[in-house]
Design a protein around this motif. Structure first.
Motif, short mmCIF file in Angstrom:
data_model
loop_
_atom_site.label_atom_id
_atom_site.label_comp_id
_atom_site.label_asym_id
_atom_site.label_seq_id
_atom_site.Cartn_x
_atom_site.Cartn_y
_atom_site.Cartn_z
N GLY A 16 -8.79 -3.56 -2.01
CA GLY A 16 -8.90 -2.91 -0.58
C GLY A 16 -7.26 -2.32 -0.33
N GLN A 17 -6.45 -2.72 -1.12
CA GLN A 17 -5.05 -2.21 -0.86
C GLN A 17 -5.16 -0.51 -1.33
N LYS A 18 -4.79 0.30 -0.52
CA LYS A 18 -4.74 1.61 -0.96
C LYS A 18 -3.39 2.15 -1.53
N GLN A 48 0.92 -10.24 6.52
CA GLN A 48 -0.31 -9.34 7.24
C GLN A 48 -1.26 -9.05 6.18
N SER A 49 -2.33 -8.65 7.08
CA SER A 49 -3.61 -8.44 6.03
C SER A 49 -3.51 -7.29 5.56
N ILE A 50 -4.18 -6.98 4.60
CA ILE A 50 -4.17 -5.78 3.59
C ILE A 50 -4.85 -4.47 4.66
N ALA A 51 -5.73 -4.66 5.48
CA ALA A 51 -6.01 -3.75 6.59
C ALA A 51 -4.69 -3.27 7.27
N SER A 99 0.73 -1.45 -0.13
CA SER A 99 0.08 -0.12 -0.04
C SER A 99 1.05 1.40 -0.13
N GLN A 100 0.35 2.43 -0.14
CA GLN A 100 0.85 3.64 0.00
C GLN A 100 1.37 4.08 1.22
N LEU A 101 2.90 4.44 1.24
CA LEU A 101 3.05 4.92 2.59
C LEU A 101 3.15 6.39 2.67
#
Length: 337
Positions: A110-112, A305-308, A24-26
């Motif tokens: 779901g990944q940002k 780890q989860s996408i959340a 995901s985006q940092l």
């Protein structure tokens, strides 16, 4: 260049390791601790993924970033590396700019934003994935591409940096070295493939490239031997970034002459200036362990780890400037600072 979808590729199980995962985006900001360490802000905007140890300096003497980071935006929680590229903008007919959003790849819904990252023993054209590779070492870093390039002749140096005009999110070919010149229904995928041969000595070099080389035959897809100057074969690192250009595909919004309207954050509308940066930050021997295991896409030897959880790992921007909405100039332009 690989001319198959990942779905086709998935039909053949490799003998050993190919890992593919989302990050995901940092943060999105004008910092570049590899090319312009300590400079705040850096000349152009970047989109960064990975561990939250990312900062304006990231001096190697500061220690292992895998030890300094407390979270990562990547699926494998032992990967606290940092990966970044330039940012794509849409330039409207009236000359204003709008940042193009990023969307996740198939399987990472779901990944940002962010990217998809690959580590491979061989290029995607080699289904068997049989080459023995040595994982990068603590403190390793590298760059591929040149932000100032604007011609195909210059970009031929980096044929491994390409674009795919997505008809669907599963499209993977054809690839071009220039930005697509027609609207792409599902967006533009920017592909960055790094060299696979290391000199075995230097964790970095003044240009962040000379300690690395492509195989002797000069391509990533043929599995050729490494040159004597760079004898150590390392994993094939690859980024896929999907830019959702679909909201800008109405040609009435494009320049009146019909030229393509997308521009990288360093004011490059050709696409030849695309580049990628990498700072290694895997914990302990986790990457070597994965490369020595029968991992394929996912890897049971790595902690997942989860996408959340991935989405929770973020950094506040340290550069105070507007990067969203309609802008009169690109961030960092002489009249836009």
């Amino acid at each position: 260049m690989y001319a198959r979808t990942l779905a086709t590729f998935a039909l053949v199980a490799p003998a050993s390791a190919l890992i593919r995962f989302g990050c995901s985006q940092l943060v999105v900001e004008r910092l570049d601790p590899l090319v312009t360490p300590g400079l705040n802000p850096s000349p152009h905007l970047h989109q960064i993924i990975g561990g939250n140890a990312f900062n304006v300096t990231m001096n190697p003497s500061s220690g292992d970033i895998a030890e300094r980071a407390t979270c990562t935006t990547c699926q494998f929680s032992e990967d606290l590396s940092n990966y970044w590229t330039a940012v794509l903008f849409f330039r409207a007919r009236n000359g204003s700019y709008h940042r193009v959003p990023q969307v996740p790849n198939i399987g990472f819904e779901g990944q940002k934003g962010g990217m998809t990252v690959y580590y491979m023993q061989d290029g995607l054209a080699n289904y068997a994935q049989t080459s023995k590779v040595t994982a990068f070492k603590t403190g390793f870093r590298m760059l591929i591409g040149e932000a100032s390039y604007r011609t195909k002749e210059q970009a031929n140096r980096f044929r491994q940096i390409t674009y795919t005009c997505l008809q669907t999110l599963g499209t993977r070919y054809p690839e071009t070295m220039h930005l697509p010149k027609e609207p792409c229904p599902a967006g533009i995928m920017a592909n960055v493939r790094f060299p696979t041969c290391w000199d075995g000595k230097n964790l970095d070099s003044p240009d962040h490239m000379s300690h690395m080389s492509y195989p002797e035959l000069g391509t990533f897809e043929n599995g050729g031997p490494c040159p004597e100057s760079h004898p150590v074969r390392v994993p094939q690192l690859m980024y896929e970034t999907i830019w959702d250009t679909s909201m800008f595909n109405d040609k009435e919004l494009w320049p009146e002459d019909g030229s393509q309207p997308f521009v990288w954050s360093m004011d490059d509308s050709t696409g030849y200036g695309s580049h990628g940066d990498y700072m290694f930050g895997w914990k302990d021997d986790s990457l070597q362990r994965a490369m020595d295991s029968p991992c394929y896409v996912n890897c049971p030897t790595l902690k997942t780890q989860s996408i959340a959880e991935m989405n929770k790992c973020t950094l506040p921007s340290v550069v105070d400037e507007k990067i969203d909405g309609w802008l009169d100039t690109l961030p960092g332009s002489p009249t836009g600072v």
